[in-house]
Design a protein around this motif. Sequence first.
Motif, PDB file in Angstrom:
ATOM      1  N   ARG A  12       0.827  -1.216   0.000  1.00 28.99           N
ATOM      2  CA  ARG A  12       0.000   0.000   0.000  1.00 28.99           C
ATOM      3  C   ARG A  12       0.856   1.258   0.000  1.00 28.99           C
ATOM      4  O   ARG A  12       0.514   2.249  -0.645  1.00 28.99           O
ATOM      5  CB  ARG A  12      -0.947  -0.006   1.193  1.00 28.99           C
ATOM      6  CG  ARG A  12      -2.084  -0.977   1.007  1.00 28.99           C
ATOM      7  CD  ARG A  12      -3.087  -0.883   2.119  1.00 28.99           C
ATOM      8  NE  ARG A  12      -4.134  -1.880   1.921  1.00 28.99           N
ATOM      9  CZ  ARG A  12      -4.996  -2.232   2.837  1.00 28.99           C
ATOM     10  NH1 ARG A  12      -4.953  -1.685   4.042  1.00 28.99           N
ATOM     11  NH2 ARG A  12      -5.910  -3.142   2.575  1.00 28.99           N
ATOM     12  N   ARG A  13       1.936   1.238   0.751  1.00 25.68           N
ATOM     13  CA  ARG A  13       2.850   2.397   0.748  1.00 25.68           C
ATOM     14  C   ARG A  13       3.433   2.623  -0.647  1.00 25.68           C
ATOM     15  O   ARG A  13       3.498   3.750  -1.111  1.00 25.68           O
ATOM     16  CB  ARG A  13       3.992   2.197   1.736  1.00 25.68           C
ATOM     17  CG  ARG A  13       3.598   2.238   3.159  1.00 25.68           C
ATOM     18  CD  ARG A  13       3.568   3.653   3.673  1.00 25.68           C
ATOM     19  NE  ARG A  13       3.395   3.597   5.113  1.00 25.68           N
ATOM     20  CZ  ARG A  13       2.629   4.426   5.784  1.00 25.68           C
ATOM     21  NH1 ARG A  13       1.978   5.371   5.170  1.00 25.68           N
ATOM     22  NH2 ARG A  13       2.501   4.312   7.074  1.00 25.68           N
ATOM     23  N   VAL A  14       3.844   1.542  -1.290  1.00 28.60           N
ATOM     24  CA  VAL A  14       4.397   1.662  -2.641  1.00 28.60           C
ATOM     25  C   VAL A  14       3.331   2.228  -3.583  1.00 28.60           C
ATOM     26  O   VAL A  14       3.609   3.114  -4.398  1.00 28.60           O
ATOM     27  CB  VAL A  14       4.928   0.307  -3.149  1.00 28.60           C
ATOM     28  CG1 VAL A  14       5.294   0.385  -4.628  1.00 28.60           C
ATOM     29  CG2 VAL A  14       6.137  -0.133  -2.335  1.00 28.60           C
ATOM     30  N   ALA A  15       2.097   1.722  -3.467  1.00 31.55           N
ATOM     31  CA  ALA A  15       1.021   2.164  -4.356  1.00 31.55           C
ATOM     32  C   ALA A  15       0.627   3.623  -4.109  1.00 31.55           C
ATOM     33  O   ALA A  15       0.338   4.351  -5.064  1.00 31.55           O
ATOM     34  CB  ALA A  15      -0.197   1.258  -4.181  1.00 31.55           C
ATOM     35  N   THR A  16       0.628   4.052  -2.857  1.00 28.10           N
ATOM     36  CA  THR A  16       0.169   5.408  -2.556  1.00 28.10           C
ATOM     37  C   THR A  16       1.285   6.446  -2.555  1.00 28.10           C
ATOM     38  O   THR A  16       1.087   7.557  -3.046  1.00 28.10           O
ATOM     39  CB  THR A  16      -0.548   5.456  -1.186  1.00 28.10           C
ATOM     40  OG1 THR A  16       0.336   4.992  -0.176  1.00 28.10           O
ATOM     41  CG2 THR A  16      -1.807   4.635  -1.213  1.00 28.10           C
ATOM     42  N   LEU A  17       2.444   6.111  -2.022  1.00 26.12           N
ATOM     43  CA  LEU A  17       3.528   7.087  -1.885  1.00 26.12           C
ATOM     44  C   LEU A  17       4.663   6.885  -2.880  1.00 26.12           C
ATOM     45  O   LEU A  17       5.471   7.785  -3.083  1.00 26.12           O
ATOM     46  CB  LEU A  17       4.100   7.031  -0.461  1.00 26.12           C
ATOM     47  CG  LEU A  17       3.123   7.324   0.674  1.00 26.12           C
ATOM     48  CD1 LEU A  17       3.797   7.093   2.017  1.00 26.12           C
ATOM     49  CD2 LEU A  17       2.576   8.736   0.572  1.00 26.12           C
ATOM     50  N   GLY A  18       4.768   5.686  -3.444  1.00 30.66           N
ATOM     51  CA  GLY A  18       5.885   5.369  -4.326  1.00 30.66           C
ATOM     52  C   GLY A  18       7.047   4.796  -3.542  1.00 30.66           C
ATOM     53  O   GLY A  18       7.110   4.907  -2.319  1.00 30.66           O
ATOM     54  N   VAL A  19       7.967   4.189  -4.270  1.00 28.72           N
ATOM     55  CA  VAL A  19       9.120   3.550  -3.625  1.00 28.72           C
ATOM     56  C   VAL A  19      10.045   4.582  -2.998  1.00 28.72           C
ATOM     57  O   VAL A  19      10.634   4.344  -1.958  1.00 28.72           O
ATOM     58  CB  VAL A  19       9.894   2.671  -4.639  1.00 28.72           C
ATOM     59  CG1 VAL A  19      11.133   2.072  -4.013  1.00 28.72           C
ATOM     60  CG2 VAL A  19       9.002   1.588  -5.189  1.00 28.72           C
ATOM     61  N   SER A  20      10.154   5.734  -3.620  1.00 30.58           N
ATOM     62  CA  SER A  20      11.090   6.756  -3.153  1.00 30.58           C
ATOM     63  C   SER A  20      10.435   7.697  -2.156  1.00 30.58           C
ATOM     64  O   SER A  20      10.401   8.915  -2.342  1.00 30.58           O
ATOM     65  CB  SER A  20      11.643   7.534  -4.341  1.00 30.58           C
ATOM     66  OG  SER A  20      12.413   6.702  -5.147  1.00 30.58           O
ATOM     67  N   HIS A  21       9.918   7.146  -1.100  1.00 35.72           N
ATOM     68  CA  HIS A  21       9.355   7.941  -0.009  1.00 35.72           C
ATOM     69  C   HIS A  21       9.897   7.381   1.300  1.00 35.72           C
ATOM     70  O   HIS A  21      10.057   6.173   1.453  1.00 35.72           O
ATOM     71  CB  HIS A  21       7.820   7.875  -0.033  1.00 35.72           C
ATOM     72  CG  HIS A  21       7.181   8.855   0.891  1.00 35.72           C
ATOM     73  ND1 HIS A  21       7.041   8.627   2.240  1.00 35.72           N
ATOM     74  CD2 HIS A  21       6.656  10.078   0.658  1.00 35.72           C
ATOM     75  CE1 HIS A  21       6.449   9.668   2.802  1.00 35.72           C
ATOM     76  NE2 HIS A  21       6.206  10.565   1.865  1.00 35.72           N
ATOM     77  N   GLN A  22      10.154   8.260   2.241  1.00 37.08           N
ATOM     78  CA  GLN A  22      10.768   7.860   3.508  1.00 37.08           C
ATOM     79  C   GLN A  22       9.954   6.778   4.229  1.00 37.08           C
ATOM     80  O   GLN A  22      10.509   5.803   4.720  1.00 37.08           O
ATOM     81  CB  GLN A  22      10.904   9.091   4.395  1.00 37.08           C
ATOM     82  CG  GLN A  22      12.116   9.076   5.256  1.00 37.08           C
ATOM     83  CD  GLN A  22      12.378  10.432   5.888  1.00 37.08           C
ATOM     84  OE1 GLN A  22      11.840  11.453   5.477  1.00 37.08           O
ATOM     85  NE2 GLN A  22      13.218  10.434   6.894  1.00 37.08           N
ATOM     86  N   ASN A  27       9.072   1.127   5.887  1.00 42.63           N
ATOM     87  CA  ASN A  27       8.216  -0.057   5.878  1.00 42.63           C
ATOM     88  C   ASN A  27       8.888  -1.216   5.156  1.00 42.63           C
ATOM     89  O   ASN A  27       8.777  -2.372   5.590  1.00 42.63           O
ATOM     90  CB  ASN A  27       6.863   0.241   5.229  1.00 42.63           C
ATOM     91  CG  ASN A  27       5.959   1.058   6.124  1.00 42.63           C
ATOM     92  OD1 ASN A  27       5.419   2.062   5.698  1.00 42.63           O
ATOM     93  ND2 ASN A  27       5.786   0.650   7.366  1.00 42.63           N
ATOM     94  N   GLY A  28       9.577  -0.923   4.066  1.00 42.99           N
ATOM     95  CA  GLY A  28      10.307  -1.968   3.344  1.00 42.99           C
ATOM     96  C   GLY A  28      11.426  -2.558   4.185  1.00 42.99           C
ATOM     97  O   GLY A  28      11.644  -3.774   4.191  1.00 42.99           O
ATOM     98  N   ASN A  29      12.131  -1.698   4.918  1.00 45.25           N
ATOM     99  CA  ASN A  29      13.185  -2.179   5.805  1.00 45.25           C
ATOM    100  C   ASN A  29      12.603  -3.075   6.896  1.00 45.25           C
ATOM    101  O   ASN A  29      13.165  -4.119   7.213  1.00 45.25           O
ATOM    102  CB  ASN A  29      13.933  -0.994   6.417  1.00 45.25           C
ATOM    103  CG  ASN A  29      15.073  -1.425   7.291  1.00 45.25           C
ATOM    104  OD1 ASN A  29      16.072  -1.954   6.814  1.00 45.25           O
ATOM    105  ND2 ASN A  29      14.925  -1.232   8.588  1.00 45.25           N
TER     106      ASN A  29
END
Length: 118
Positions: A12-22, A27-29
């Motif tokens: 959801r973070r990737v979909a809403t904010l993109g990969v290049s967001h803090q 969340n990925g870490n």
Amino acid sequence: EALVLKRVIFARRVATLGVSHQRTLLNGNNLANSLLSLELWVDGIALLRDLLPAARQLLGSNSNIALLISKNIALALDQSPEGTRDDPAFDSHATLRRRDPFQCQHRRRPARSGEHHA
């Protein structure tokens, strides 16, 4: 069950904010750490390696998040049974290189006025 939730949150973070967001990077870490704690080495290391360039581009190589991801990659490679002596080491510019474990890596600081090195 927690791993499934972390995957959903990251997606959801990737979909809403993109990969290049803090927040996405953090969340990925967290997801990668969960994968590694379950000894899913390949998936965890791959995710961290995917996150690192985005963290460096967005925040800089010396940012806390980029350094955290780099550290987690190093720890995962060290702990992974698939890890070997031939795994590459990362330098601060994302260049892959192999290091001789017996070669001295430290540098002597320059002498201050009035000091001399023996």
